[in-house]
Design a protein around this motif. Structure first.
Motif, mmCIF file in Angstrom:
data_model
loop_
_atom_site.group_PDB
_atom_site.id
_atom_site.type_symbol
_atom_site.label_atom_id
_atom_site.label_comp_id
_atom_site.label_asym_id
_atom_site.label_seq_id
_atom_site.Cartn_x
_atom_site.Cartn_y
_atom_site.Cartn_z
ATOM 1 N N PRO A 1 13.401 32.538 8.721
ATOM 2 C CA PRO A 1 14.062 33.144 7.563
ATOM 3 C C PRO A 1 15.213 32.270 7.080
ATOM 4 N N ILE A 2 15.394 32.219 5.779
ATOM 5 C CA ILE A 2 16.383 31.333 5.172
ATOM 6 C C ILE A 2 17.615 32.129 4.743
ATOM 7 N N GLY A 3 18.777 31.700 5.211
ATOM 8 C CA GLY A 3 20.020 32.402 4.888
ATOM 9 C C GLY A 3 20.805 31.687 3.803
ATOM 10 N N SER A 4 21.775 32.382 3.261
ATOM 11 C CA SER A 4 22.540 31.817 2.143
ATOM 12 C C SER A 4 23.345 30.599 2.603
ATOM 13 N N ARG A 5 23.952 30.719 3.751
ATOM 14 C CA ARG A 5 24.757 29.590 4.228
ATOM 15 C C ARG A 5 23.891 28.336 4.404
ATOM 16 N N TYR A 6 22.715 28.553 4.986
ATOM 17 C CA TYR A 6 21.796 27.436 5.222
ATOM 18 C C TYR A 6 21.522 26.682 3.933
ATOM 19 N N LEU A 7 21.253 27.437 2.874
ATOM 20 C CA LEU A 7 20.934 26.799 1.594
ATOM 21 C C LEU A 7 22.110 25.980 1.075
ATOM 22 N N VAL A 8 23.315 26.576 1.129
ATOM 23 C CA VAL A 8 24.488 25.874 0.612
ATOM 24 C C VAL A 8 24.741 24.594 1.402
ATOM 25 N N SER B 1 28.973 28.850 -4.097
ATOM 26 C CA SER B 1 29.283 29.240 -2.726
ATOM 27 C C SER B 1 28.180 30.137 -2.155
ATOM 28 N N SER B 2 28.271 30.298 -0.853
ATOM 29 C CA SER B 2 27.249 31.112 -0.190
ATOM 30 C C SER B 2 27.307 32.565 -0.684
ATOM 31 N N ALA B 3 28.491 33.001 -1.069
ATOM 32 C CA ALA B 3 28.605 34.384 -1.556
ATOM 33 C C ALA B 3 27.791 34.575 -2.819
ATOM 34 N N THR B 4 27.862 33.592 -3.702
ATOM 35 C CA THR B 4 27.089 33.675 -4.938
ATOM 36 C C THR B 4 25.596 33.681 -4.627
ATOM 37 N N VAL B 5 25.238 32.753 -3.762
ATOM 38 C CA VAL B 5 23.837 32.698 -3.367
ATOM 39 C C VAL B 5 23.421 34.053 -2.803
ATOM 40 N N ARG B 6 24.310 34.623 -2.009
ATOM 41 C CA ARG B 6 24.006 35.922 -1.401
ATOM 42 C C ARG B 6 23.698 36.962 -2.460
ATOM 43 N N ASN B 7 24.533 36.945 -3.485
ATOM 44 C CA ASN B 7 24.299 37.905 -4.567
ATOM 45 C C ASN B 7 22.931 37.694 -5.210
#
Lengths: 347, 347
Positions: B25-32, B40-46
């Motif tokens: 599974p791919i997480g937001s932090r990983y992508l950033v 930021s990872s928060a935006t990606v999270r959204n």
DNA sequence: TGTTAGCACTCTCGAGGTGAGAGTGCTAAT
DNA sequence: ATTAGCACTCTCACCTCGAGAGTGCTAACA
């Protein structure tokens, strides 16, 4: 290797049989409870310990039941195995299916692979009957388009090979037919070598064609087997020893990769252990590392000198040898009859 | 279904791509951390949350990264996928192998299956080119032994069918040849139906043979595909989603069982999602339960009206669609050229 | 209004611990 | 030679628990 006593042999056979059924290590108590052995678990324990000492059994860990070793299986297959008798109805059903199928070799092979896979609950392999010595039966040349010519080659024994060739210039169909006829008449019943030596007056076209014929005959001979039919590959995936998928992968790769398969089939003649014409390779026999966990049974069928094929089964080492061997012998006989009837009628 | 924004599409493609690579599974932090996203990872999270809301992504559990859903894959394949360009050297190497092989259809098929399996790292399937309408090209009758006669039937397009038949009484080879010639001349280029209607004066022998011919032509037509070549079955066993072996078993059974395979191949025409001639079936499309975890890609090749065949790939749902589709299109073109050159030269 | 830092929260996963159960080998009695 | 009894060993299933990963939410910020 020390010879076990009568009672030890009996127990060994029991362990092999039960382990094949349950896939779990067999303990002394289990045996006493499930069979009327007329002795206590302690006695069984002693005997099992002796068999372990001799190398026929082993314990996965100190406090587990017993599991047959490769040696144990070899001893079992070689000395203890008693052939399972296939029910008459089953033999009948199977034979009936074959005879209902007419004279289509392709269908026979498919059916054989299917029956073998089902009955052994393992992966099966059948090779089409294949002439040992490829002798020419008939040549046909068919003009397709322009300079393209389809050559159909019939080999004594019934195998048909086809090949598309491109000539340097277009040749009308009647010339092609005449050439094919002439070549067929001159070289019928001869094999590649004989044809190559029998130098005869030939037209340029005929010479060209003949080169292809010789090459094709040689290719037919050099192949160690005819077409290969597989079935039941997914059967072995169901076995617990292949649950890890990595082991399954290794084993099935043997069937998938042509070169390894050839390697294995070549072994059909050089028997290691033979039971009524069925060869039993246990645990890769030290040669095939991929088969460390598996056993392979091989048998030949056909008419020696005319055409022979191979039957094979790949399954876990704890497979039901008795039944599988019976089925293979039965199928081998059946296919041999079919080959004989089909190819040699009137001889 | 709601249309994602440009940025969401980009992220979806990223998740699909990374998940295909890592199977985790791919997480937001990983992508950033692995891409210069400029956010930021928060935006990606959204954004990931939005995509999850829309049904394109899902979380295996509350606190895991994201994984594409079937819908996600469909959207990706249908709208986001950009074709991977195959390196010129690879195209060259593959084409070279085919042309080096001469005119042997059997070898082509085998090579195609092998290339497809290797390049896609999945299980591959290739069916031999198969005429849509079986028209007679040539009949040959060859006496084998006694009353047995081998009939060789060449169909326009190059397919050769053989069949052993037993006559009521022995017939000399020259009579057989004459009959074959006569029949070939009279019925050349005709299909089963035309032959059945064109009632002509025939000898008893000719009539018998013709019955077989018609039956064989019909059989050739009714088959949905030519011979089937499989390769790379063990590839899918290596994928983590099939580690359980049970899932692998189900999926591979589709390829092993003829009837299910036919079922699947029949789907080649009734496209669900098509990308440049390649059909993509994701997760069994609700029809094939065994393929819940898998995807199947299908493509046709050949010359419509003359002979067509099918290419197929079966792999995990997270397979590398871009690359696989490219390879299939390339192979399809290559094989189509080969079929055209071989069968239609001079047309 | 869109973006971001910060944070509390949730969930998985692996390590470590524990007890039941199975099976053994050994010993001593029959 | 066989067997009952018993201490011993080892696995396996089941816990607990803490680290780590990833999330969603909130509040601050451009």
């Amino acid at each position: 290797m020390i010879e076990p006593t009568e009672r030890q042999r009996f127990l060994l056979a029991l362990v092999v049989h039960e382990y094949a059924r349950t896939a779990a290590p067999i303990g002394s108590r289990y045996l006493v409870e499930h069979y009327n052995l007329g002795m206590s678990s302690a006695t069984v324990r002693n005997e099992l310990a002796a068999l372990t000492e001799m190398g026929y059994l082993r314990q996965p860990h100190t406090s587990a039941g017993r599991v047959p070793t490769e040696e144990g299986y070899r001893y079992f297959v070689g000395r203890l195995l008693q052939e399972t008798h296939l029910p008459e109805t089953l033999r009948h059903t199977i034979a009936h299916q074959f005879y209902q199928m007419g004279n289509d070799v392709d269908q026979w092979m498919r059916l054989a692979a299917s029956v073998l896979a089902h009955q052994s609950r393992a992966a099966s392999l059948v090779t089409a009957p294949h002439p040992e010595k490829a002798r020419l039966k008939h040549i046909e040349l068919i003009s397709t388009r322009g300079r393209q010519v389809l050559m159909v080659l019939v080999i004594v024994g019934g195998e048909v090979r086809q090949r598309l060739m491109t000539l340097s210039e277009p040749v009308p169909q009647d010339v092609l037919s005449a050439a094919a006829d002439s070549l067929t008449r001159q070289f019928q019943e001869m094999d590649a070598e004989a044809i190559r030596q029998a130098r005869v007056e030939l037209s340029a076209l005929e010479r060209d064609v003949l080169d292809w014929v010789v090459e094709d005959l040689e290719r037919a001979e050099s192949r160690i087997a005819g077409e290969i039919y597989l079935d039941g590959l997914t059967n072995v995936l169901a076995e617990p020893e292949f649950a890890s998928s990595e082991e399954a992968r290794r084993a099935l790769r043997v069937l998938e990769e042509r070169s390894r398969l050839q390697d294995l089939l070549a072994r059909t003649v050089l028997a290691t252990g033979t039971v009524g014409g069925v060869q039993v390779l246990i645990g890769g026999e030290g040669t095939w590392d991929e088969l460390r966990q598996s056993s392979v049974l091989l048998a030949q069928y056909g008419v020696p000198g005319l055409a022979i094929g191979t039957l094979g089964v790949l399954g876990p080492m704890r497979m039901a040898y008795g039944r599988t061997i019976s089925v293979m012998r039965f199928l081998s006989g059946l296919l041999s009859d079919l080959v004989a009837e089909t190819l040699a009628e009137g001889d």
